[in-house]
Enzyme design. Sequence first.
Site, PDB file in Angstrom:
ATOM      1  N   CYS A 103       0.896  -1.071  -0.082  1.00  0.00           N
ATOM      2  CA  CYS A 103      -0.050   0.053  -0.171  1.00  0.00           C
ATOM      3  C   CYS A 103       0.916   1.329   0.228  1.00  0.00           C
ATOM      4  O   CYS A 103       0.453   2.337  -0.520  1.00  0.00           O
ATOM      5  CB  CYS A 103      -0.975  -0.162   1.189  1.00  0.00           C
ATOM      6  SG  CYS A 103      -2.166  -1.332   1.038  1.00  0.00           S
ATOM      7  N   ASN A 105      -9.965  -0.658  -2.419  1.00  0.00           N
ATOM      8  CA  ASN A 105      -8.575  -0.313  -1.993  1.00  0.00           C
ATOM      9  C   ASN A 105      -7.762  -1.205  -3.107  1.00  0.00           C
ATOM     10  O   ASN A 105      -7.788  -2.432  -3.308  1.00  0.00           O
ATOM     11  CB  ASN A 105      -8.283  -1.376  -0.652  1.00  0.00           C
ATOM     12  CG  ASN A 105      -6.826  -1.014  -0.251  1.00  0.00           C
ATOM     13  OD1 ASN A 105      -5.980  -0.750  -1.023  1.00  0.00           O
ATOM     14  ND2 ASN A 105      -6.365  -1.160   1.096  1.00  0.00           N
ATOM     15  N   HIS A 124      -3.670   7.245   0.933  1.00  0.00           N
ATOM     16  CA  HIS A 124      -3.966   5.667   0.396  1.00  0.00           C
ATOM     17  C   HIS A 124      -5.201   5.398   0.730  1.00  0.00           C
ATOM     18  O   HIS A 124      -5.756   5.562   1.624  1.00  0.00           O
ATOM     19  CB  HIS A 124      -2.875   4.830   0.844  1.00  0.00           C
ATOM     20  CG  HIS A 124      -3.328   3.415   0.575  1.00  0.00           C
ATOM     21  ND1 HIS A 124      -3.567   2.626  -0.433  1.00  0.00           N
ATOM     22  CD2 HIS A 124      -3.601   2.406   1.718  1.00  0.00           C
ATOM     23  CE1 HIS A 124      -3.998   1.616  -0.443  1.00  0.00           C
ATOM     24  NE2 HIS A 124      -3.872   1.304   1.147  1.00  0.00           N
TER      25      HIS A 124
HETATM   26  N1  ACO Z   1     -19.487  -9.199   5.327  1.00  0.00           N
HETATM   27  C1  ACO Z   1     -20.377  -9.738   6.513  1.00  0.00           C
HETATM   28  N2  ACO Z   1     -19.671  -9.923   7.646  1.00  0.00           N
HETATM   29  C2  ACO Z   1     -18.382  -9.580   7.601  1.00  0.00           C
HETATM   30  C3  ACO Z   1     -17.583  -9.638   6.663  1.00  0.00           C
HETATM   31  C4  ACO Z   1     -18.205  -9.430   5.175  1.00  0.00           C
HETATM   32  N3  ACO Z   1     -17.451  -8.982   4.114  1.00  0.00           N
HETATM   33  N4  ACO Z   1     -16.347  -9.826   6.972  1.00  0.00           N
HETATM   34  C5  ACO Z   1     -16.198 -10.158   8.211  1.00  0.00           C
HETATM   35  N5  ACO Z   1     -17.590 -10.189   8.750  1.00  0.00           N
HETATM   36  C6  ACO Z   1     -18.169 -10.648  10.152  1.00  0.00           C
HETATM   37  C7  ACO Z   1     -16.897 -11.329  10.824  1.00  0.00           C
HETATM   38  O1  ACO Z   1     -16.881 -12.637  10.492  1.00  0.00           O
HETATM   39  C8  ACO Z   1     -17.260 -10.955  12.122  1.00  0.00           C
HETATM   40  O2  ACO Z   1     -18.335 -11.600  12.545  1.00  0.00           O
HETATM   41  P1  ACO Z   1     -18.553 -12.380  13.938  1.00  0.00           P
HETATM   42  O3  ACO Z   1     -18.786 -11.249  14.768  1.00  0.00           O
HETATM   43  O4  ACO Z   1     -19.852 -12.967  13.976  1.00  0.00           O
HETATM   44  O5  ACO Z   1     -17.277 -13.247  14.240  1.00  0.00           O
HETATM   45  C9  ACO Z   1     -17.935  -9.638  12.108  1.00  0.00           C
HETATM   46  O6  ACO Z   1     -18.332  -9.516  10.638  1.00  0.00           O
HETATM   47  C10 ACO Z   1     -16.967  -8.509  12.627  1.00  0.00           C
HETATM   48  O7  ACO Z   1     -15.670  -8.817  11.985  1.00  0.00           O
HETATM   49  P2  ACO Z   1     -14.363  -8.008  12.233  1.00  0.00           P
HETATM   50  O8  ACO Z   1     -13.200  -8.575  11.490  1.00  0.00           O
HETATM   51  O9  ACO Z   1     -14.152  -7.773  13.753  1.00  0.00           O
HETATM   52  O10 ACO Z   1     -14.889  -6.618  11.518  1.00  0.00           O
HETATM   53  P3  ACO Z   1     -14.366  -5.290  11.899  1.00  0.00           P
HETATM   54  O11 ACO Z   1     -15.462  -4.491  12.562  1.00  0.00           O
HETATM   55  O12 ACO Z   1     -12.912  -5.254  12.346  1.00  0.00           O
HETATM   56  O13 ACO Z   1     -14.179  -4.798  10.566  1.00  0.00           O
HETATM   57  C11 ACO Z   1     -12.432  -4.519   8.928  1.00  0.00           C
HETATM   58  C12 ACO Z   1     -13.178  -5.429   9.531  1.00  0.00           C
HETATM   59  C13 ACO Z   1     -13.342  -3.373   7.977  1.00  0.00           C
HETATM   60  C14 ACO Z   1     -11.373  -4.932   7.714  1.00  0.00           C
HETATM   61  C15 ACO Z   1     -11.818  -3.429   9.808  1.00  0.00           C
HETATM   62  O14 ACO Z   1     -11.121  -4.262  10.587  1.00  0.00           O
HETATM   63  C16 ACO Z   1     -11.018  -2.372   9.395  1.00  0.00           C
HETATM   64  O15 ACO Z   1     -11.578  -1.537   8.955  1.00  0.00           O
HETATM   65  N6  ACO Z   1      -9.612  -2.669   9.515  1.00  0.00           N
HETATM   66  C17 ACO Z   1      -8.712  -1.619   8.829  1.00  0.00           C
HETATM   67  C18 ACO Z   1      -7.820  -2.304   7.892  1.00  0.00           C
HETATM   68  C19 ACO Z   1      -8.151  -2.024   6.311  1.00  0.00           C
HETATM   69  O16 ACO Z   1      -9.067  -1.206   5.997  1.00  0.00           O
HETATM   70  N7  ACO Z   1      -7.278  -2.420   5.556  1.00  0.00           N
HETATM   71  C20 ACO Z   1      -7.483  -2.231   4.344  1.00  0.00           C
HETATM   72  C21 ACO Z   1      -6.406  -3.042   3.497  1.00  0.00           C
HETATM   73  S1  ACO Z   1      -4.819  -2.710   4.322  1.00  0.00           S
HETATM   74  C22 ACO Z   1      -4.334  -1.180   3.993  1.00  0.00           C
HETATM   75  O17 ACO Z   1      -4.644  -0.541   2.764  1.00  0.00           O
HETATM   76  C23 ACO Z   1      -3.548  -0.452   4.945  1.00  0.00           C
END
Ligand code: ACO
Length: 336
Positions: A115, A293, A263
């Site tokens: 990234c 992304n 980014h």
């Molecule tokens: N659709 C529906 N449900 C989903 C999905 C999906 N695509 N993905 C995960 N879930 C579920 C999980 O299984 C979990 O279910 P559970 O509670 O029954 O176990 C629930 O949603 C919550 O999952 P988490 O992983 O805790 O979700 P979170 O609220 O953390 O959101 C996310 C995930 C969006 C990735 C978040 O952690 C985030 O914003 N992270 C930042 C990282 C990022 O944006 N990376 C981008 C790429 S890296 C970069 O460019 C730097």
Amino acid sequence: MYNSKISGLGYYVPEHVVTNNDLSKIMDTNDEWIRERTGIQERRHVVKGDGDTTATMGVKAAKVAMERAGIDKKEIDFIVFATLSPDYYFPGPGVLVQKELGLDTIGALDVRNQCSGFVYAISVADQFIKTGMYKNILVIGSELHSTGLDMTTRGRAVSVIFGDGAGAAVLTREEDTTRGILSTHLHSEGEHAEELALTAPGMGGRWVLDILKENDPEDTSYYPYMNGQFVFKNAVVRFSEVIMEGLKQNKLHPSDIDMLIPHQANLRISQFIQQKFGLSDDKVYNNIQKYGNTTAASIPIALTEAWEEGKVKEGDVVVLAAFGSGFTWGSAVIKW
Ligand code: ACO
């Protein structure tokens, strides 16, 4: 000593639009979950057989950037190509661009910084221009994610986030050292390498033959892994630090920023940064809603769109900032 300036910008995204609703037909996800957590509404995916690869998309973006820079391909002295999704394990796509564009046997360097790849790439190009070694450098960020993602419910936490596309910039010598790229700052923290990674196949770990031999249906090591919440927490801290580092170096303040191009990791991350620096909506450019992304391509695509929309103008202070796998992060402060 010289500075470098961005003299031309271009991007290319595949035509095929994949909406959140499209994804909900092939995995257990939904539009609301994806929008709420990431801001993404749709992304582009290459259609297999259409001929788009990381290198060919980069070439398409590069042609637009060179035309807008008003330079002939003979004037390009060097290529820097940033990607995490190369056409081949080796060689990297830089040499494929040299071939496709029919350039002389100029150097081609591949940057592997995910990234942060584009910020690293323009920093490298900037140094070559500053020393006087090169005059025009083609800098490309391109990614073909879609063919390497786990497009099932198992992989949904990662696969809904990423999209395909390419962006390119021509960096050109600028005699006025008060303009162009004023500074770049680059960082890494390998302690967290495995928190956002694709670990196999790897020459030092499990190679293709090991994966085939084990034939384990539960094996996900050849899909990207992301510890989402850990990445989020680190991203907001590092983005802020590295933007401040760039501003301080140039005796600037957050209020001096005319356009911040973060980014496009996640709209929530961009909004956090915007709020932290007290920037109004017109000073932060986001297009993750349309493209997801696109890793190394996200900054050059966003910068090109911002420029096309007249939101980046001569004399503006433009800040590019990225954080991603490695962890790596970086910023560039530009006087447009
Ligand atoms: N659709 C529906 N449900 C989903 C999905 C999906 N695509 N993905 C995960 N879930 C579920 C999980 O299984 C979990 O279910 P559970 O509670 O029954 O176990 C629930 O949603 C919550 O999952 P988490 O992983 O805790 O979700 P979170 O609220 O953390 O959101 C996310 C995930 C969006 C990735 C978040 O952690 C985030 O914003 N992270 C930042 C990282 C990022 O944006 N990376 C981008 C790429 S890296 C970069 O460019 C730097």
